[in-house]
Write a protein that holds these residues in place. Structure first.
Motif, short mmCIF file in Angstrom:
data_model
loop_
_atom_site.label_atom_id
_atom_site.label_comp_id
_atom_site.label_asym_id
_atom_site.label_seq_id
_atom_site.Cartn_x
_atom_site.Cartn_y
_atom_site.Cartn_z
N ALA A 252 -8.98 -0.96 12.63
CA ALA A 252 -7.55 -0.71 12.50
C ALA A 252 -7.15 -0.99 11.07
O ALA A 252 -7.86 -1.67 10.32
CB ALA A 252 -6.74 -1.58 13.46
N ARG A 253 -6.00 -0.45 10.69
CA ARG A 253 -5.49 -0.68 9.34
C ARG A 253 -3.98 -0.90 9.42
O ARG A 253 -3.31 -0.44 10.35
CB ARG A 253 -5.80 0.48 8.40
CG ARG A 253 -5.06 1.78 8.72
CD ARG A 253 -5.83 2.69 9.62
NE ARG A 253 -5.18 3.96 9.85
CZ ARG A 253 -5.65 4.92 10.62
NH1 ARG A 253 -6.79 4.75 11.24
NH2 ARG A 253 -5.01 6.05 10.77
N LEU A 254 -3.46 -1.59 8.42
CA LEU A 254 -2.03 -1.81 8.26
C LEU A 254 -1.64 -1.28 6.90
O LEU A 254 -2.15 -1.74 5.88
CB LEU A 254 -1.67 -3.30 8.37
CG LEU A 254 -1.95 -3.98 9.72
CD1 LEU A 254 -1.70 -5.48 9.60
CD2 LEU A 254 -1.07 -3.38 10.82
N ALA A 255 -0.75 -0.27 6.86
CA ALA A 255 -0.33 0.31 5.59
C ALA A 255 0.89 -0.42 5.05
O ALA A 255 1.77 -0.83 5.81
CB ALA A 255 -0.02 1.80 5.77
N ALA A 256 0.92 -0.58 3.73
CA ALA A 256 2.03 -1.30 3.11
C ALA A 256 3.30 -0.46 3.12
O ALA A 256 4.40 -1.00 3.20
CB ALA A 256 1.66 -1.68 1.68
N ASP A 257 3.18 0.87 3.02
CA ASP A 257 4.36 1.73 3.03
C ASP A 257 4.91 1.86 4.44
O ASP A 257 4.17 2.17 5.38
CB ASP A 257 4.00 3.12 2.48
CG ASP A 257 3.88 3.13 0.97
OD1 ASP A 257 4.15 2.07 0.36
OD2 ASP A 257 3.53 4.19 0.40
N ARG A 258 6.20 1.66 4.59
CA ARG A 258 6.83 1.74 5.89
C ARG A 258 6.73 3.16 6.44
O ARG A 258 7.01 4.13 5.73
CB ARG A 258 8.30 1.32 5.79
CG ARG A 258 9.01 1.28 7.13
CD ARG A 258 10.44 0.82 6.96
NE ARG A 258 11.12 0.78 8.25
CZ ARG A 258 12.39 0.44 8.39
NH1 ARG A 258 13.11 0.11 7.33
NH2 ARG A 258 12.95 0.42 9.58
N GLY A 259 6.34 3.28 7.69
CA GLY A 259 6.25 4.58 8.33
C GLY A 259 4.92 5.27 8.13
O GLY A 259 4.67 6.30 8.74
N ALA B 247 -3.32 -11.98 1.99
CA ALA B 247 -1.98 -12.08 2.57
C ALA B 247 -1.51 -13.54 2.54
O ALA B 247 -2.27 -14.46 2.87
CB ALA B 247 -2.00 -11.56 4.01
N ARG B 248 -0.26 -13.76 2.15
CA ARG B 248 0.29 -15.11 2.02
C ARG B 248 1.42 -15.32 3.03
O ARG B 248 2.12 -14.38 3.41
CB ARG B 248 0.83 -15.35 0.60
CG ARG B 248 -0.24 -15.30 -0.49
CD ARG B 248 0.42 -15.37 -1.85
NE ARG B 248 -0.51 -15.28 -2.95
CZ ARG B 248 -0.92 -16.32 -3.69
NH1 ARG B 248 -0.46 -17.53 -3.43
NH2 ARG B 248 -1.76 -16.14 -4.69
N GLY C 144 5.21 -10.47 9.24
CA GLY C 144 5.40 -9.02 9.31
C GLY C 144 4.24 -8.33 8.62
O GLY C 144 3.23 -8.97 8.29
N PRO C 145 4.36 -7.03 8.37
CA PRO C 145 3.28 -6.33 7.67
C PRO C 145 3.03 -6.95 6.31
O PRO C 145 3.96 -7.32 5.60
CB PRO C 145 3.82 -4.90 7.54
CG PRO C 145 4.81 -4.77 8.65
CD PRO C 145 5.43 -6.13 8.80
N PRO C 146 1.75 -7.09 5.90
CA PRO C 146 1.45 -7.70 4.60
C PRO C 146 1.92 -6.81 3.46
O PRO C 146 2.18 -5.62 3.63
CB PRO C 146 -0.08 -7.84 4.62
CG PRO C 146 -0.54 -6.83 5.62
CD PRO C 146 0.54 -6.72 6.65
N GLY C 147 2.03 -7.40 2.27
CA GLY C 147 2.51 -6.66 1.12
C GLY C 147 1.52 -5.66 0.58
O GLY C 147 1.88 -4.80 -0.24
N ASP C 148 0.26 -5.75 0.97
CA ASP C 148 -0.76 -4.81 0.52
C ASP C 148 -1.42 -4.18 1.75
O ASP C 148 -1.36 -4.75 2.85
CB ASP C 148 -1.82 -5.53 -0.32
CG ASP C 148 -2.72 -4.57 -1.07
OD1 ASP C 148 -2.43 -3.35 -1.05
OD2 ASP C 148 -3.72 -5.02 -1.66
#
Length: 348
Positions: free
Chosen positions: A83-90, A266-267, A314-318
């Protein structure tokens, strides 16, 4: 529908006697009719926009799935989850990339991270993944795959440089001279032997179930450490000789966790980094498969992502990506006293 609502308003103005009266009651009725007509038009436009937005999202999701397609749950005896989490919303795809393919040479895996994040990195992701999907079947040696990826990345940068050249009338938005990709190439042979080439990417972790683990745990979490990595693709040319590293064997029942630096970097609100080894130990201990069941990749993945989102608020910054591989092949006897952590060595 807009024509219907307009016809209602015009008909009222022309045919209804109240529309031509100046009394307070007539004005109130006229205002109410116009309000209803206006509300109907707004609702109709809103429904149309929402319908178009849903269609655009379906098309974008399908395109993103083609680029970073879902991995199969099983691959040549390995159980897989990613899985991946994208920094850009949407967005569901960003600057992180991964792929795992079964070949005649074994299962070959790539995990990478493009400089920057989000939608702007998609072109580089597409270039690297497209080359990898072809090269893993054509190249017998892992170093040949890496050189193919380097050529594909360099070609992509040249094309972007021409497209963004100031001669086209605008200044380049993304200086291609500074764009590079950290990359980990991994090959898991049919016998479980692992070989790797690392271009500045974080090394993965190995989860090994062990009844003799301290503190009553189910096993151990060990980094798959190797020699000094190669430079990232695009930062410097690759050396003439590429040191393919032997990383021991992924034994039956063992689990390999690959990740990008967006996970460990992630912090939380106090500035503390995400403790990935501790979370993996927690997943290995009690959260995945119970105390006696096998360690399931999708359960490890769920635990890591849940803790990551909680840690970062929430979603990480990167961009962040995690790929989990468990060897579900036939059990082989483990040597007595075999060390839990193995250090990679060069394959000669």
């Amino acid at each position: 529908m807009p024509a219907v609502w307009g016809a209602v308003a015009v008909t009222y103005e022309l045919a209804c006697p109240l529309a031509r009266q100046d009394g307070l009651g007539a004005r109130l009725v006229t205002s109410a009719v116009l309000l209803v007509v206006g509300t109907g038009l707004v609702l109709h436009v809103r429904r149309g926009l929402l319908r178009e937005l849903r269609q655009v999202r379906r098309v974008a999701g399908a395109a993103q799935d083609v680029l970073l397609r879902p991995l199969p749950p099983r691959l040549d005896g390995l159980r897989v989850a990613a899985a991946r989490l994208a920094a850009d919303r949407g967005a569901t795809v960003g600057g992180d990339l991964y792929e795992a393919l079964g070949t005649e040479h074994g299962v070959r895996v790539v995990m990478g991270d493009v400089r920057g994040h989000g939608i702007a990195a998609l072109g580089t992701v597409a270039a690297v993944l497209g080359s990898f999907r072809e090269a893993v079947h054509d190249e017998a040696a892992l170093d040949g795959v890496l050189r193919r990826l380097e050529r594909a990345h360099a070609r992509h940068l040249r094309e972007r440089a021409r497209a963004e050249h100031p001669a086209h009338g605008v200044e380049p938005e993304h200086p291609v001279a500074e764009e590079f990709v950290t990359l980990l190439l991994l090959e898991i042979g049919h016998d479980g032997r692992m070989r790797a080439l690392n271009c500045g990417h974080p090394w993965p972790y190995v989860l090994r179930e062990d009844a003799t683990a301290p503190d009553g745990g189910r096993g151990r979490v060990a980094p798959l450490a190797g020699d000094g990595p190669l430079p990232p693709l695009g930062l410097f040319p690759l050396p003439a000789e590429l040191p393919v590293l032997g990383c021991g064997r992924l034994l039956p029942g063992e689990t390999l966790v690959l990740h990008t630096d967006g996970v460990e970097d992630a912090r939380d609100a106090r500035g503390r980094f995400f403790p990935l080894p501790a979370v993996l130990a927690e997943a290995l201990g009690a959260g995945c498969g119970g105390r006696t069941g096998p360690v399931l990749p999708h359960a490890v993945l769920s635990t890591v992502l849940a803790r990551l989102l909680r840690h970062a608020g929430g979603p990480p910054g990167d961009d962040a990506a995690v790929l989990v591989l468990r060897n579900d092949r036939r059990q082989a006897p483990r040597r007595q006293g075999a060390p839990v952590g193995r250090r990679a060595h060069r394959v000669t």
